[in-house]
Design a protein around this motif. Structure first.
Motif, PDB file in Angstrom:
ATOM      1  N   LEU A 141       0.832  -1.204   0.000  1.00  0.00           N
ATOM      2  CA  LEU A 141       0.000   0.000   0.000  1.00  0.00           C
ATOM      3  C   LEU A 141       0.866   1.254   0.000  1.00  0.00           C
ATOM      4  O   LEU A 141       0.577   2.233  -0.701  1.00  0.00           O
ATOM      5  N   HIS A 142       1.961   1.213   0.751  1.00  0.00           N
ATOM      6  CA  HIS A 142       2.893   2.346   0.786  1.00  0.00           C
ATOM      7  C   HIS A 142       3.481   2.616  -0.593  1.00  0.00           C
ATOM      8  O   HIS A 142       3.685   3.770  -0.982  1.00  0.00           O
ATOM      9  N   ILE A 145       0.223   3.908  -3.036  1.00  0.00           N
ATOM     10  CA  ILE A 145      -0.860   4.767  -2.565  1.00  0.00           C
ATOM     11  C   ILE A 145      -0.981   6.060  -3.380  1.00  0.00           C
ATOM     12  O   ILE A 145      -2.076   6.607  -3.530  1.00  0.00           O
ATOM     13  N   PRO A 149      -4.031   4.598  -7.027  1.00  0.00           N
ATOM     14  CA  PRO A 149      -5.032   4.596  -5.946  1.00  0.00           C
ATOM     15  C   PRO A 149      -5.960   3.381  -5.967  1.00  0.00           C
ATOM     16  O   PRO A 149      -6.364   2.886  -4.914  1.00  0.00           O
ATOM     17  N   ALA A 152      -4.192   0.518  -4.511  1.00  0.00           N
ATOM     18  CA  ALA A 152      -4.066   0.777  -3.066  1.00  0.00           C
ATOM     19  C   ALA A 152      -5.362   0.426  -2.349  1.00  0.00           C
ATOM     20  O   ALA A 152      -5.352  -0.158  -1.259  1.00  0.00           O
ATOM     21  N   LYS A 153      -6.479   0.777  -2.968  1.00  0.00           N
ATOM     22  CA  LYS A 153      -7.785   0.449  -2.394  1.00  0.00           C
ATOM     23  C   LYS A 153      -7.982  -1.056  -2.308  1.00  0.00           C
ATOM     24  O   LYS A 153      -8.526  -1.578  -1.322  1.00  0.00           O
ATOM     25  N   LEU A 156      -5.975  -2.332   0.534  1.00  0.00           N
ATOM     26  CA  LEU A 156      -6.612  -1.917   1.774  1.00  0.00           C
ATOM     27  C   LEU A 156      -7.785  -2.835   2.125  1.00  0.00           C
ATOM     28  O   LEU A 156      -7.975  -3.211   3.294  1.00  0.00           O
TER      29      LEU A 156
END
Length: 341
Positions: A141-142, A145, A149, A152-153, A156
């Motif tokens: 994620l880092h 992000i 996006p 990243a979602k 998450l």
């Protein structure tokens, strides 16, 4: 009584030996009889005194200590209590019985130690799996992000699912701990187990549709079957067992609930025609974290504690649960509840 017999035989042997030796040298029955009488009398008195004071009294004390301490009595009370008339045989019997009990106790402790090691190993593994997954998703994620996006979602959401799994694990472990310690009280009430079974099937219908499994309860159950139990705990039992049948059922299969009226109980059976379970696994099926197929079990989800919770809930009701299964044919879980007439 047996002490006197033992001393008498010993003194008789000594007296006869001395009498015969005397006759051999003096060839006189008179002196032999006198020497026999004197030696027998002295031997009897000496042996009786020595055995009674230094051996038999100690055995009596040992017996009293073994017998009384075995009953959990205080040491002073144990020494001062009455002892049986035949402590030698009683000591032998008590020691044999005590040794047998200790052997069983040692074997039980070994099994508990093995179970403890397995349990700690399983707990560690069950917690490490989602924790490592969360750690990996956070690292990824880092990296994305800012640049991606959407990805990243996605990471998450994956991390969130593993946090949820950890939460389920902790809640289930807490439930088992409270059930074992009696912290969770049973709120007994009268209710219709047929109606509760139908409600549970309706609640899990969507889960079953995903695998095209048909949940059914026979139409003959039109009259109420009233039981005395904790309704919400029994709902948990039904949910766990039916979910289990859905997870390991085959597509286009069925899960049936059957209810049988016994003398003072109702027998509830949850039967599926899924993959089944080999006989060697059945005895350990209700252990915490025990999985027949670890890889497949984690694929279909769950904490591995559902059946353990079911067992503890029913034991808290002083009821039983059993399982019978045939590989590739199906599995049946059956449990009893107190019937209200």
């Amino acid at each position: 009584m047996k002490l006197r017999v033992l001393v008498f035989i010993t003194a008789l042997a000594v007296g006869l030996s001395i009498g015969l030796v005397n006759f051999y040298f003096q060839h006189s029955w008179k002196y032999s009889l006198i020497s026999f009488t004197i030696s027998f009398s002295i031997s009897f008195i000496v042996f009786y005194y020595l055995i009674e004071k230094y051996i038999y009294s100690k055995i009596k004390l040992i017996y009293k200590l073994i017998h009384s301490l075995k009953l959990g009595k205080d040491l002073k009370d144990a020494i001062g209590e009455y002892v049986s008339a035949d402590p030698i045989n009683d000591v032998q019997a008590e020691v044999k019985e005590w040794a047998g009990e200790k052997k069983i106790e040692i074997e039980s402790l070994k099994k508990q130690e093995l179970f403890r090691r397995e349990f700690l190993s399983n707990v560690s593994h069950e917690f490490k799996t989602p924790l490592f997954a969360i750690q990996g998703y956070i690292e990824m994620l880092h990296d994305c992000i800012t640049d991606d996006p959407e990805q990243a979602k996605h990471f998450l959401n994956k991390a969130d699912k593993n946090v949820e799994r950890l939460s389920y694990l902790i809640n289930d472990l807490e439930s088992i701990s409270k059930l074992e310690s009696g912290e969770i009280s049973m709120n007994y009430e009268k209710f219709d187990i047929v109606l509760l079974a139908k409600e549970t099937l309706t609640h899990l219908e969507d889960n079953a549709l995903k695998k095209k499994i048909k949940l059914q309860i026979q139409d003959k159950y039109t009259t109420p079957a009233i039981v005395l139990a904790d309704k919400e705990k029994i709902r948990t039992v039904l949910i766990n067992l039916i979910q289990n049948s859905i997870k390991y059922g085959r597509e286009n299969g069925t899960t049936d609930i059957k209810i049988f009226e016994l003398h003072d109980q109702y027998l509830i059976e949850i039967t599926d025609n899924g993959i089944g379970i080999e006989e060697k696994h059945l005895i350990r099926l209700f252990e915490r974290f025990y999985r027949v197929d670890s890889h497949r079990s984690r694929e279909v989800g769950g904490t591995g504690l559902g059946l353990a919770i079911v067992k503890h809930i029913l034991e808290a009701h002083e009821q039983t649960i059993s399982v019978r299964s045939t590989p590739y044919i199906g599995t049946t879980f059956a449990f009893t509840l107190h019937r209200v007439k």
